[in-house]
Design an enzyme around this catalytic site. Structure first.
Site, PDB file in Angstrom:
ATOM      1  N   GLN A  47     -46.717 -22.636  38.391  1.00 25.49           N
ATOM      2  CA  GLN A  47     -47.594 -21.792  37.581  1.00 25.49           C
ATOM      3  C   GLN A  47     -46.869 -21.400  36.307  1.00 25.49           C
ATOM      4  O   GLN A  47     -45.706 -21.003  36.347  1.00 25.49           O
ATOM      5  CB  GLN A  47     -47.973 -20.533  38.378  1.00 25.49           C
ATOM      6  CG  GLN A  47     -48.898 -19.575  37.657  1.00 25.49           C
ATOM      7  CD  GLN A  47     -49.293 -18.395  38.547  1.00 25.49           C
ATOM      8  OE1 GLN A  47     -49.419 -18.531  39.755  1.00 25.49           O
ATOM      9  NE2 GLN A  47     -49.507 -17.249  37.932  1.00 25.49           N
ATOM     10  N   ASP A  48     -47.541 -21.530  35.169  1.00 25.78           N
ATOM     11  CA  ASP A  48     -47.003 -21.098  33.881  1.00 25.78           C
ATOM     12  C   ASP A  48     -47.850 -19.946  33.358  1.00 25.78           C
ATOM     13  O   ASP A  48     -49.082 -19.993  33.422  1.00 25.78           O
ATOM     14  CB  ASP A  48     -47.054 -22.228  32.845  1.00 25.78           C
ATOM     15  CG  ASP A  48     -45.946 -23.243  33.021  1.00 25.78           C
ATOM     16  OD1 ASP A  48     -45.252 -23.203  34.044  1.00 25.78           O
ATOM     17  OD2 ASP A  48     -45.787 -24.087  32.130  1.00 25.78           O
ATOM     18  N   ASN A  49     -47.181 -18.909  32.844  1.00 21.93           N
ATOM     19  CA  ASN A  49     -47.856 -17.748  32.272  1.00 21.93           C
ATOM     20  C   ASN A  49     -47.301 -17.489  30.882  1.00 21.93           C
ATOM     21  O   ASN A  49     -46.118 -17.725  30.626  1.00 21.93           O
ATOM     22  CB  ASN A  49     -47.623 -16.500  33.133  1.00 21.93           C
ATOM     23  CG  ASN A  49     -48.038 -16.686  34.561  1.00 21.93           C
ATOM     24  OD1 ASN A  49     -49.095 -17.194  34.860  1.00 21.93           O
ATOM     25  ND2 ASN A  49     -47.174 -16.293  35.478  1.00 21.93           N
ATOM     26  N   ARG A  59     -42.351  -4.432  29.796  1.00 23.53           N
ATOM     27  CA  ARG A  59     -43.075  -4.919  30.983  1.00 23.53           C
ATOM     28  C   ARG A  59     -42.062  -5.024  32.121  1.00 23.53           C
ATOM     29  O   ARG A  59     -41.105  -5.769  32.036  1.00 23.53           O
ATOM     30  CB  ARG A  59     -43.722  -6.272  30.712  1.00 23.53           C
ATOM     31  CG  ARG A  59     -44.773  -6.224  29.609  1.00 23.53           C
ATOM     32  CD  ARG A  59     -45.388  -7.596  29.402  1.00 23.53           C
ATOM     33  NE  ARG A  59     -46.314  -7.613  28.301  1.00 23.53           N
ATOM     34  CZ  ARG A  59     -47.631  -7.457  28.402  1.00 23.53           C
ATOM     35  NH1 ARG A  59     -48.181  -7.242  29.584  1.00 23.53           N
ATOM     36  NH2 ARG A  59     -48.394  -7.505  27.331  1.00 23.53           N
ATOM     37  N   HIS A  62     -40.894  -5.830  37.774  1.00 26.47           N
ATOM     38  CA  HIS A  62     -41.854  -6.366  38.727  1.00 26.47           C
ATOM     39  C   HIS A  62     -41.244  -7.484  39.564  1.00 26.47           C
ATOM     40  O   HIS A  62     -40.323  -8.161  39.124  1.00 26.47           O
ATOM     41  CB  HIS A  62     -43.071  -6.940  37.988  1.00 26.47           C
ATOM     42  CG  HIS A  62     -43.719  -5.994  37.050  1.00 26.47           C
ATOM     43  ND1 HIS A  62     -44.168  -6.382  35.805  1.00 26.47           N
ATOM     44  CD2 HIS A  62     -43.996  -4.673  37.146  1.00 26.47           C
ATOM     45  CE1 HIS A  62     -44.700  -5.340  35.187  1.00 26.47           C
ATOM     46  NE2 HIS A  62     -44.606  -4.293  35.977  1.00 26.47           N
ATOM     47  N   LYS A  72     -38.485 -17.319  38.665  1.00 26.25           N
ATOM     48  CA  LYS A  72     -39.078 -17.484  37.332  1.00 26.25           C
ATOM     49  C   LYS A  72     -38.059 -18.105  36.396  1.00 26.25           C
ATOM     50  O   LYS A  72     -36.863 -17.832  36.489  1.00 26.25           O
ATOM     51  CB  LYS A  72     -39.493 -16.127  36.755  1.00 26.25           C
ATOM     52  CG  LYS A  72     -40.563 -15.415  37.540  1.00 26.25           C
ATOM     53  CD  LYS A  72     -40.838 -14.045  36.955  1.00 26.25           C
ATOM     54  CE  LYS A  72     -41.868 -13.313  37.795  1.00 26.25           C
ATOM     55  NZ  LYS A  72     -42.030 -11.932  37.362  1.00 26.25           N
ATOM     56  N   HIS A 119     -37.906  -8.277  37.654  1.00 28.27           N
ATOM     57  CA  HIS A 119     -37.831  -8.829  36.303  1.00 28.27           C
ATOM     58  C   HIS A 119     -38.624  -7.949  35.346  1.00 28.27           C
ATOM     59  O   HIS A 119     -39.659  -7.391  35.690  1.00 28.27           O
ATOM     60  CB  HIS A 119     -38.414 -10.253  36.287  1.00 28.27           C
ATOM     61  CG  HIS A 119     -38.483 -10.822  34.920  1.00 28.27           C
ATOM     62  ND1 HIS A 119     -39.668 -10.896  34.210  1.00 28.27           N
ATOM     63  CD2 HIS A 119     -37.518 -11.298  34.104  1.00 28.27           C
ATOM     64  CE1 HIS A 119     -39.411 -11.421  33.026  1.00 28.27           C
ATOM     65  NE2 HIS A 119     -38.118 -11.671  32.938  1.00 28.27           N
ATOM     66  N   TYR A 132     -43.345 -17.630  31.104  1.00 29.46           N
ATOM     67  CA  TYR A 132     -42.823 -17.539  32.471  1.00 29.46           C
ATOM     68  C   TYR A 132     -43.241 -18.806  33.218  1.00 29.46           C
ATOM     69  O   TYR A 132     -44.414 -19.115  33.274  1.00 29.46           O
ATOM     70  CB  TYR A 132     -43.489 -16.425  33.281  1.00 29.46           C
ATOM     71  CG  TYR A 132     -43.689 -15.082  32.709  1.00 29.46           C
ATOM     72  CD1 TYR A 132     -43.073 -13.977  33.298  1.00 29.46           C
ATOM     73  CD2 TYR A 132     -44.559 -14.848  31.653  1.00 29.46           C
ATOM     74  CE1 TYR A 132     -43.294 -12.707  32.827  1.00 29.46           C
ATOM     75  CE2 TYR A 132     -44.777 -13.569  31.176  1.00 29.46           C
ATOM     76  CZ  TYR A 132     -44.151 -12.503  31.769  1.00 29.46           C
ATOM     77  OH  TYR A 132     -44.377 -11.244  31.310  1.00 29.46           O
ATOM     78  N   GLU A 143     -47.062  -7.549  45.436  1.00 34.33           N
ATOM     79  CA  GLU A 143     -46.330  -6.941  44.327  1.00 34.33           C
ATOM     80  C   GLU A 143     -45.308  -5.930  44.839  1.00 34.33           C
ATOM     81  O   GLU A 143     -45.572  -5.174  45.767  1.00 34.33           O
ATOM     82  CB  GLU A 143     -47.289  -6.223  43.375  1.00 34.33           C
ATOM     83  CG  GLU A 143     -48.177  -7.147  42.589  1.00 34.33           C
ATOM     84  CD  GLU A 143     -49.127  -6.387  41.661  1.00 34.33           C
ATOM     85  OE1 GLU A 143     -49.234  -5.146  41.758  1.00 34.33           O
ATOM     86  OE2 GLU A 143     -49.764  -7.058  40.840  1.00 34.33           O
ATOM     87  N   LYS A 169     -50.066   1.397  34.717  1.00 34.76           N
ATOM     88  CA  LYS A 169     -49.499   0.994  36.000  1.00 34.76           C
ATOM     89  C   LYS A 169     -47.974   1.126  35.992  1.00 34.76           C
ATOM     90  O   LYS A 169     -47.387   1.635  36.942  1.00 34.76           O
ATOM     91  CB  LYS A 169     -49.915  -0.448  36.296  1.00 34.76           C
ATOM     92  CG  LYS A 169     -49.391  -1.000  37.577  1.00 34.76           C
ATOM     93  CD  LYS A 169     -49.879  -2.435  37.750  1.00 34.76           C
ATOM     94  CE  LYS A 169     -49.227  -3.108  38.925  1.00 34.76           C
ATOM     95  NZ  LYS A 169     -49.646  -4.504  39.049  1.00 34.76           N
ATOM     96  N   ASP A 170     -47.328   0.671  34.908  1.00 33.87           N
ATOM     97  CA  ASP A 170     -45.866   0.701  34.843  1.00 33.87           C
ATOM     98  C   ASP A 170     -45.309   2.119  34.710  1.00 33.87           C
ATOM     99  O   ASP A 170     -44.156   2.357  35.047  1.00 33.87           O
ATOM    100  CB  ASP A 170     -45.350  -0.177  33.705  1.00 33.87           C
ATOM    101  CG  ASP A 170     -45.378  -1.657  34.057  1.00 33.87           C
ATOM    102  OD1 ASP A 170     -45.755  -2.001  35.196  1.00 33.87           O
ATOM    103  OD2 ASP A 170     -45.027  -2.478  33.190  1.00 33.87           O
TER     104      ASP A 170
END
Length: 181
Positions: A47-49, A59, A62, A72, A119, A132, A143, A169-170
């Site tokens: 998976q690439d983000n 950020r 997580h 990652k 990270h 990522y 999570e 959230k953070d």
């Protein structure tokens, strides 16, 4: 491709070999076979983000845990970020330690963040585009996290505190001592 060990067990900086001439440059961003030969670790990504953020955005920290844990391979495609990996593997000699490195398109460095690590990154430029590569698919129910300003970790995000921008959230993530990872 050169692999440099960081101060954290199994966490690596990947430095490409760059071929430049009057036309520009070429480099191999990643080679799974070479990575596995040099580190002994799996380098298969599924998976690439991509994220885009503005100056001051932070950020993290997580992670994905359990069967959905993710390694990652991260890089900065535009701008400048300070990238941070935190060893959250309870049986690791470097448990609770963090490592940070500035990633830019100019230095072309990548950071390999193994499974079991937290990270995060902070944006040091006006904007940044961050990439990522993940070796497992994202799963919301898996999570884990640690608050960015945890006093036990004492991470230097390379930003003035008043400049830091967090998601709602953070802002509410648990402390390292609460161990939700």
């Amino acid at each position: 491709m050169k692999i440099k060990e960081t101060s954290l067990k199994d966490c690596y900086i990947i430095e490409p070999t760059i071929f430049e001439d009057e036309r520009g440059y070429f480099f191999e961003k990643f080679n799974e076979k070479k990575f596995e030969e040099l580190t002994g670790m799996n380098g298969h990504f599924v998976q690439d983000n991509i994220s885009k953020s503005s100056y001051g955005v932070l950020r993290g920290v997580h992670l994905q845990k359990g069967e959905h844990a993710q390694a990652k391979l991260v890089s900065c495609l535009e701008g400048r970020v300070f990238d941070v990996a935190v060893d959250l593997r309870k049986d690791s000699a470097t448990f609770g330690e963090w490592f940070g490195v500035e990633l830019t398109p100019e230095n072309k460095l990548q950071l390999y963040v193994p499974r079991g690590f937290g990270h995060g990154f902070s944006v040091l430029s006006e904007t940044a585009i961050f990439s990522y590569k993940c070796d497992n698919f994202y799963n919301k129910d898996s999570e884990g996290s640690v608050i960015w300003n945890d006093p036990d970790l004492n991470i230097d995000w390379k930003l003035p505190v008043e400049a830091i921008i967090l998601s709602e959230k953070d802002k509410l993530l648990p402390k390292f001592s609460e161990r939700n990872f």
